[in-house]
Design an enzyme around this catalytic site. Structure first.
Site, PDB file in Angstrom:
ATOM      1  N   GLN A 126       1.802   5.548  25.402  1.00  0.00           N
ATOM      2  CA  GLN A 126       1.079   4.285  25.640  1.00  0.00           C
ATOM      3  C   GLN A 126       1.438   3.710  27.005  1.00  0.00           C
ATOM      4  O   GLN A 126       2.584   3.295  27.209  1.00  0.00           O
ATOM      5  CB  GLN A 126       1.467   3.284  24.541  1.00  0.00           C
ATOM      6  CG  GLN A 126       0.841   1.909  24.686  1.00  0.00           C
ATOM      7  CD  GLN A 126       1.452   0.907  23.697  1.00  0.00           C
ATOM      8  OE1 GLN A 126       2.569   1.116  23.197  1.00  0.00           O
ATOM      9  NE2 GLN A 126       0.739  -0.162  23.427  1.00  0.00           N
ATOM     10  N   GLY A 127       0.478   3.644  27.905  1.00  0.00           N
ATOM     11  CA  GLY A 127       0.721   3.107  29.242  1.00  0.00           C
ATOM     12  C   GLY A 127       0.127   1.724  29.407  1.00  0.00           C
ATOM     13  O   GLY A 127      -0.907   1.555  30.078  1.00  0.00           O
ATOM     14  N   SER A 129       2.561  -1.506  29.510  1.00  0.00           N
ATOM     15  CA  SER A 129       3.489  -2.371  30.245  1.00  0.00           C
ATOM     16  C   SER A 129       3.752  -1.878  31.661  1.00  0.00           C
ATOM     17  O   SER A 129       3.754  -0.675  31.924  1.00  0.00           O
ATOM     18  CB  SER A 129       4.832  -2.439  29.511  1.00  0.00           C
ATOM     19  OG  SER A 129       4.641  -2.822  28.178  1.00  0.00           O
ATOM     20  N   GLU A 245      -0.585  -1.988  15.924  1.00  0.00           N
ATOM     21  CA  GLU A 245       0.820  -1.717  16.219  1.00  0.00           C
ATOM     22  C   GLU A 245       1.705  -2.660  15.396  1.00  0.00           C
ATOM     23  O   GLU A 245       2.721  -2.266  14.853  1.00  0.00           O
ATOM     24  CB  GLU A 245       1.067  -1.897  17.720  1.00  0.00           C
ATOM     25  CG  GLU A 245       2.445  -1.436  18.171  1.00  0.00           C
ATOM     26  CD  GLU A 245       2.656  -1.550  19.683  1.00  0.00           C
ATOM     27  OE1 GLU A 245       1.728  -1.985  20.385  1.00  0.00           O
ATOM     28  OE2 GLU A 245       3.749  -1.200  20.138  1.00  0.00           O
ATOM     29  N   ASN A 388       9.027 -11.241  19.828  1.00  0.00           N
ATOM     30  CA  ASN A 388       8.938 -12.178  18.702  1.00  0.00           C
ATOM     31  C   ASN A 388       8.545 -13.584  19.154  1.00  0.00           C
ATOM     32  O   ASN A 388       7.889 -14.318  18.411  1.00  0.00           O
ATOM     33  CB  ASN A 388      10.256 -12.181  17.925  1.00  0.00           C
ATOM     34  CG  ASN A 388      10.369 -10.924  17.056  1.00  0.00           C
ATOM     35  OD1 ASN A 388       9.570  -9.997  17.206  1.00  0.00           O
ATOM     36  ND2 ASN A 388      11.328 -10.890  16.158  1.00  0.00           N
ATOM     37  N   GLU A 389       8.918 -13.948  20.377  1.00  0.00           N
ATOM     38  CA  GLU A 389       8.487 -15.264  20.892  1.00  0.00           C
ATOM     39  C   GLU A 389       6.957 -15.293  21.007  1.00  0.00           C
ATOM     40  O   GLU A 389       6.312 -16.279  20.649  1.00  0.00           O
ATOM     41  CB  GLU A 389       9.110 -15.547  22.261  1.00  0.00           C
ATOM     42  CG  GLU A 389      10.599 -15.830  22.254  1.00  0.00           C
ATOM     43  CD  GLU A 389      11.455 -14.576  22.090  1.00  0.00           C
ATOM     44  OE1 GLU A 389      10.951 -13.468  22.362  1.00  0.00           O
ATOM     45  OE2 GLU A 389      12.618 -14.688  21.674  1.00  0.00           O
TER      46      GLU A 389
END
Ligand SMILES: Cc1cc2nc3c(=O)[nH]c(=O)nc-3n(C[C@H](O)[C@H](O)[C@H](O)COP(=O)(O)OP(=O)(O)OC[C@H]3O[C@@H](n4cnc5c(N)ncnc54)[C@H](O)[C@@H]3O)c2cc1C
Length: 402
Positions: A126-127, A129, A245, A388-389
């Site tokens: 998975q590209g 980020s 995801e 999580n934020e």
């Protein structure tokens, strides 16, 4: 809503369990019990066994190889794999790129890629980020410029899990830098990792593992036929993919299996000659996690029962953020308690124990070996797939209108 399993569902669970028992190579299972990641060969071999049985992609529509199971059956299947433990179908293939090609791909892309995805004839990564584009993914800079019937791709991706194994990478790239809304200038491209101009550089994580990488693109030529969906509409694909995801990220079965391992460890570790599992303090902590996990399991079942099938829905369910958030918090709390149970052994790095001439292998009991590496490795759970934020922000917006 009645969340108990029916007689048919219990019979289905037994069928799945028997199949795994009879077909999973014992060395793969043992490696996973020890808390280690299965090798590429083990992951591929197991997925091919599942594919031969018709069970590689239960979440896909039947016309593309799905099983036609109910949401509860799919949950039971995943939980049995996780609890054995056995490798789960490779998420990048079956949860991410497969459903995207089903939802947005051309007929030619479906025909070519879907059977190969199911069987891991192609291993995908998975590209998304980039340095400076993680939570704020829409600020990504890797650009793709049209040149005849190709795009020319330049830029960098980072944190790319298992890029070192991958045959293909699915990428978000910027095709319109002038778009007023940043999201509207992004496209979704399928890129062959053997293309000239791609360099993969490992990132070694704090547990000593090689899971993640940097991937560099230098004038990489990609056929226009590898565009998924419309040019500049890649953000639609990204949103759908991230929803999938997170749904898988509850990992209830994984946590149940690690909890079992934790209890075993607490039976082996002793204080003043007595097993830690007999201590009130430790027992209360284990029960506390168990209750939280049960509550999460109920939430997963409710989401699945009300959910839609991959490939049919183009909307990510915001409830998947709850599953991602709680699933990662509970999993991390198990590794924290494992460290407490391991006590001084939690300080030893596995590299020390394996060093030539070291007495550490004899000094460190087998049950304690995975405590520290797993604790460090699972810090990632509250970061990848959207931190999580960020999940809290999605929930605040979706459920509270904030
Ligand atoms: C082990 C691992 C594997 C990964 N695998 C992949 C992969 O295969 N492919 C891929 O594309 N990516 C992958 N990632 C990347 C992952 O998706 C990003 O790390 C994640 O989205 C966070 O982005 P960032 O690291 O740039 O942190 P940043 O976005 O810079 O965030 C830094 C901190 O600031 C907080 N923060 C940021 N924005 C806000 C906000 N608006 N409000 C409140 N807090 C905020 C974050 O929560 C975090 O704590 C992986 C990451 C890890 C750790």
């Amino acid at each position: 809503m009645d969340l108990r399993f029916t007689a048919e569902e219990r019979a289905f669970r037994a069928e799945v369990r028997d199949f795994i028992e009879a077909n999973l190579p014992p060395e793969t299972r043992q490696r996973m019990i020890e808390g280690r990641v299965p090798t590429k060969a083990q992951t591929v071999a197991w997925q091919r066994i599942l594919n031969a049985r018709g069970w590689a992609v239960p979440d896909w529509p039947e016309e593309h190889g799905g099983t036609g199971w109910t949401a509860v059956q799919r949950y039971i299947f995943r939980e049995e794999l996780q609890q054995t433990p056995a490798p789960q179908p490779l998420g990048f293939n079956t949860n991410m790129i497969g459903p995207i090609i089903i939802a947005y791909g051309t007929e030619a892309q479906k025909q070519h890629f879907l059977p190969r995805i199911r069987n891991i004839d192609d291993w995908w990564c998975q590209g998304f980020s980039e340095p400076g584009a993680g939570s704020d993914l829409a600020s990504l800079k890797t650009r793709a410029v049209r040149d005849g019937d190709h795009y020319v791709v330049d830029g960098q991706k980072t944190w790319t899990t298992y890029a070192q194994h991958a045959d293909w990478i699915f990428c978000l790239v910027r095709t319109n830098p002038q778009a007023v809304k940043r999201q509207e200038g992004i496209s979704f491209l399928l890129i062959d990792m053997r293309s000239p101009g791609i360099t993969v550089r490992p990132i070694i994580t704090i547990d000593g593992g090689h899971e993640v990488n940097e991937v560099f693109f230098d004038n990489v030529r990609v056929p226009v036929s590898n565009l998924v969906g419309e040019e500049n509409r890649g953000w639609d694909c990204a949103k759908l993919l991230l929803g999938h995801e997170r749904t898988g990220a509850a990992r209830v079965g994984v946590s149940k299996e690690r909890l079992r391992r934790l209890k075993f460890m607490a039976g082996e570790a002793t204080e003043n000659g007595r097993p830690l599992i007999e201590q009130q303090r430790i027992r209360e902590k284990i029960v506390g996690i168990e209750v939280e996990l049960k509550a999460l399991e109920m939430t997963v079942l409710r989401v699945l029962a009300g959910g839609r099938r991959a490939g049919e829905s183009r909307q990510a369910d915001p409830a998947s953020s709850i599953l991602k958030l709680r699933g990662s918090e509970i999993a991390q709390s198990i590794t924290e308690l494992m460290m407490e149970v391991a006590g001084p052994y939690g300080l030893a790095a596995p590299g020390d124990a394996d060093a030539e001439g070291s007495n550490a292998p004899e000094l460190m009991p087998d049950w304690a070996r995975s405590a520290a590496p797993l604790y460090f490795n699972w810090r990632k759970l509250s970061i990848f797939g959207g931190t999580n934020e960020i999940q809290r922000q999605i929930m605040a917006k979706a459920f509270m209108g904030l």
